[in-house]
Design an enzyme around this catalytic site. Structure first.
Site, PDB file in Angstrom:
ATOM      1  N   LYS A 204       0.822  -1.157  -0.156  1.00 49.00           N
ATOM      2  CA  LYS A 204      -0.084   0.027  -0.117  1.00 49.00           C
ATOM      3  C   LYS A 204       0.834   1.343   0.137  1.00 49.00           C
ATOM      4  O   LYS A 204       1.704   1.460   0.869  1.00 49.00           O
ATOM      5  CB  LYS A 204      -0.983  -0.070   1.264  1.00 49.00           C
ATOM      6  CG  LYS A 204      -1.693   1.211   1.508  1.00 49.00           C
ATOM      7  CD  LYS A 204      -2.790   1.376   2.425  1.00 49.00           C
ATOM      8  CE  LYS A 204      -3.385   2.494   2.647  1.00 49.00           C
ATOM      9  NZ  LYS A 204      -4.554   2.248   3.665  1.00 49.00           N
ATOM     10  N   LYS A 259      -2.217  -1.643  -3.889  1.00 48.12           N
ATOM     11  CA  LYS A 259      -3.121  -0.315  -3.672  1.00 48.12           C
ATOM     12  C   LYS A 259      -2.183   0.944  -3.608  1.00 48.12           C
ATOM     13  O   LYS A 259      -1.300   0.989  -2.996  1.00 48.12           O
ATOM     14  CB  LYS A 259      -3.885  -0.171  -2.255  1.00 48.12           C
ATOM     15  CG  LYS A 259      -4.669   0.952  -1.997  1.00 48.12           C
ATOM     16  CD  LYS A 259      -5.205   0.662  -0.763  1.00 48.12           C
ATOM     17  CE  LYS A 259      -6.187   2.070  -0.421  1.00 48.12           C
ATOM     18  NZ  LYS A 259      -6.304   2.037   0.953  1.00 48.12           N
TER      19      LYS A 259
HETATM   20  N1  LIG Z   1      -6.605   2.730   6.411  1.00 48.51           N
HETATM   21  C1  LIG Z   1      -7.162   3.805   5.800  1.00 48.51           C
HETATM   22  C2  LIG Z   1      -7.632   3.261   4.153  1.00 48.51           C
HETATM   23  N2  LIG Z   1      -8.235   2.242   3.901  1.00 48.51           N
HETATM   24  C3  LIG Z   1      -8.510   2.420   2.536  1.00 48.51           C
HETATM   25  C4  LIG Z   1      -8.227   3.403   1.862  1.00 48.51           C
HETATM   26  C5  LIG Z   1      -8.327   4.423   1.060  1.00 48.51           C
HETATM   27  C6  LIG Z   1      -9.105   3.614  -0.250  1.00 48.51           C
HETATM   28  C7  LIG Z   1      -9.710   4.560  -1.143  1.00 48.51           C
HETATM   29  O1  LIG Z   1      -9.027   5.752  -1.367  1.00 48.51           O
HETATM   30  O2  LIG Z   1     -10.376   4.224  -1.818  1.00 48.51           O
HETATM   31  C8  LIG Z   1      -7.445   4.336   2.977  1.00 48.51           C
HETATM   32  C9  LIG Z   1      -6.905   5.751   3.017  1.00 48.51           C
HETATM   33  C10 LIG Z   1      -5.452   6.125   3.719  1.00 48.51           C
HETATM   34  O3  LIG Z   1      -4.830   5.278   3.731  1.00 48.51           O
HETATM   35  O4  LIG Z   1      -5.508   7.005   4.017  1.00 48.51           O
END
Ligand SMILES: NCc1[nH]cc(CCC(=O)O)c1CC(=O)O
Ligand SMILES: [Mg+2]
Length: 336
Positions: A204, A259
């Site tokens: 991520k 992601k």
């Molecule tokens: N744990 C936070 C989380 N879980 C999923 C997303 C992003 C999903 C999206 O942008 O659709 C995020 C955002 C972040 O890390 O700030």
């Protein structure tokens, strides 16, 4: 007749296989089906409460009673899994995010209701503290503001257990702390939750494409100008993604995720080629917002770019995609 200079021509005419729809259908290598799609939804407290998320056209925050018909629609469409994200009442947010451990909190209640009403629909929950912390980070901070790893992992483990006890099918840690998959897996085993699956957000990235999501769960304000660069991955790295995935598999992940999605398809491909495990990609909020905005302006054809973007994930090696387009795409696929 004029003869072409290439010795291979005209024997080689790749266009033969593109000449008509039946031939294109026959030789197509990759396809999207509704079973490839995971539908992320935003839930909040209350009854009959629907709030549009301005930066995500077509996406609403829903109270449980309004979520149930959405879940039923997913069952009808053949979408296998709903992914739950909470917008937590600001009065419940604390620096340590301890509301994440409340067995009667929003997410455990929604999980129990969904599993009761639709036992065959998969339910996945996000394991991370950002919706619950007053500062919007995914973990707890020390005096210097650094997000500490091991104390956070302890809380995340409790959060995952809380979800498992509520009956969730898949826990999906999205926090990027080190060692959390191993800690969660061990706790699940010890507590007898041997069937709970873990989909690890393994690679991520610290991405600017999460902006609209932070609006949806209400963390953008608290986060302010802060970033998540000390735990989420640097967008310049791909070898590191393979190391992260290797660790999560070794620690007990059943499935891994990359992601964001479309800007990171190279990472999806490398992960799939290297590990051959169920690999998912998240077409995140900012990707969705871009396509929606361009379509709303008439600059892109909504349905065409939606389907092409989803197909690209499959072609890159993803076994499935988390996407806010899931219901629209499934409906379109079933109508064909
Ligand atoms: N744990 C936070 C989380 N879980 C999923 C997303 C992003 C999903 C999206 O942008 O659709 C995020 C955002 C972040 O890390 O700030
Ligand atoms: Mg990791």
């Amino acid at each position: 007749m004029h003869l072409p200079s290439s010795a291979l021509f005209p024997q080689n005419r790749p266009r033969r296989l593109r000449r008509d729809a039946f031939t294109r259908n026959l030789v197509r290598e990759h396809r999207v089906t509704p079973h490839d799609l995971i539908y992320p939804v935003f839930v909040h407290e209350g009854e009959n409460r629907r709030e549009a998320v301005a930066s995500m056209p077509g996406v609403d925050r829903l109270s449980l009673d309004l979520l149930l018909p959405v879940a039923e629609d997913c069952v009808q469409l053949g979408i296998p899994v709903l992914a739950l994200f909470p917008a937590i009442d600001p009065s419940l947010k604390t620096p340590d995010g301890k509301e994440a451990l409340n067995p009667d909190g929003l997410i455990p209640r929604v999980v129990r209701a969904l599993k009761k009403e639709f036992p065959a629909l998969g339910v996945m929950t996000d394991v991370a503290l950002d919706p619950y912390t007053s500062h919007g980070q995914d973990g707890v901070l020390d005096d210097t503001g650094y997000i500490v790893n091991d104390d956070t992992v302890e809380i995340l483990t409790g959060q995952a257990l809380t979800h498992a006890e509520a009956g969730v099918d898949i826990v999906a840690p999205s926090d990027m702390m080190d060692g959390r998959i191993g800690a969660i897996r061990e706790a699940l085993e010890v507590q007898g939750h041997i069937h709970t699956r873990i989909m690890a957000y393994s690679a991520k990235y610290a991405s600017a494409f999460y902006g609209p999501f932070r609006d949806a769960v209400g963390t953008r304000g608290a986060l302010g100008k802060a970033d998540k660069n000390v735990y989420q991955m640097d967008p310049g790295n791909t070898d590191e993604a393979l190391r992260e995935v290797a660790l999560d598999i070794a620690e007990g992940a059943d499935m891994v995720m990359v992601k964001p999605g479309m800007p990171y398809l190279d990472v999806v491909r490398r992960v799939k080629d290297e590990f051959r495990v169920p690999t998912f990609a998240y077409q995140v909020s900012g990707e969705y917002a871009m396509l929606k905005a361009a379509a709303a302006n008439g600059w892109l054809d909504h349905d065409a770019v939606m389907m092409e973007s989803l197909l690209a994930f499959k072609r890159a090696g993803a076994d499935g995609v988390l996407t806010y387009f899931a219901r629209d795409a499934a409906r379109l696929l079933l109508a064909r």
